[in-house]
Design a protein around this motif. Structure first.
Motif, PDB file in Angstrom:
ATOM      1  N   TYR A 169      39.444  42.395  35.418  1.00  0.00           N
ATOM      2  CA  TYR A 169      40.745  41.830  35.781  1.00  0.00           C
ATOM      3  C   TYR A 169      41.729  41.739  34.621  1.00  0.00           C
ATOM      4  O   TYR A 169      42.862  41.334  34.819  1.00  0.00           O
ATOM      5  N   ASN A 186      46.051  39.114  32.939  1.00  0.00           N
ATOM      6  CA  ASN A 186      45.110  39.079  34.044  1.00  0.00           C
ATOM      7  C   ASN A 186      45.746  39.757  35.250  1.00  0.00           C
ATOM      8  O   ASN A 186      46.772  39.302  35.762  1.00  0.00           O
ATOM      9  N   LYS A 235      44.606  40.004  38.244  1.00  0.00           N
ATOM     10  CA  LYS A 235      44.365  39.287  39.496  1.00  0.00           C
ATOM     11  C   LYS A 235      45.349  38.125  39.663  1.00  0.00           C
ATOM     12  O   LYS A 235      45.944  37.958  40.720  1.00  0.00           O
ATOM     13  N   THR A 236      45.523  37.348  38.591  1.00  0.00           N
ATOM     14  CA  THR A 236      46.409  36.179  38.669  1.00  0.00           C
ATOM     15  C   THR A 236      47.830  36.502  38.228  1.00  0.00           C
ATOM     16  O   THR A 236      48.734  35.705  38.450  1.00  0.00           O
ATOM     17  N   SER A 282      38.949  35.805  31.468  1.00  0.00           N
ATOM     18  CA  SER A 282      38.559  36.312  32.779  1.00  0.00           C
ATOM     19  C   SER A 282      37.654  37.532  32.643  1.00  0.00           C
ATOM     20  O   SER A 282      37.472  38.081  31.565  1.00  0.00           O
TER      21      SER A 282
END
Length: 65
Positions: free
Chosen positions: A33, A17, A19-20, A29
């Motif tokens: 992302y 991911n 984003k994270t 997700s």
């Protein structure tokens, strides 16, 4: 990391991911992302390194043209 796959499934897929900055089991997700799938969590964890190497290779190819 808990799996979203049952024992009947062949092999889980791992995603990174963006984003994270975490590895996910299965496509949890939004597609924008995540990068993958990868066969192992370790491969997914090294996704940023892999993407950087590929990008550098593409830049070299373009500059050679």
């Amino acid at each position: 990391m808990s799996s979203v796959y049952s024992e009947k499934d062949e092999k889980p897929e791992f995603w990174f991911n963006l984003k994270t900055l975490k590895v996910e089991v299965g496509p949890k997700s939004a597609a924008t992302y995540r990068v993958g799938p990868f066969a192992t969590a370790a491969e997914a964890a090294s996704a940023l390194t892999l993407l950087r190497k590929r990008s550098e290779g593409w830049e070299r190819e373009e500059s050679e043209d």
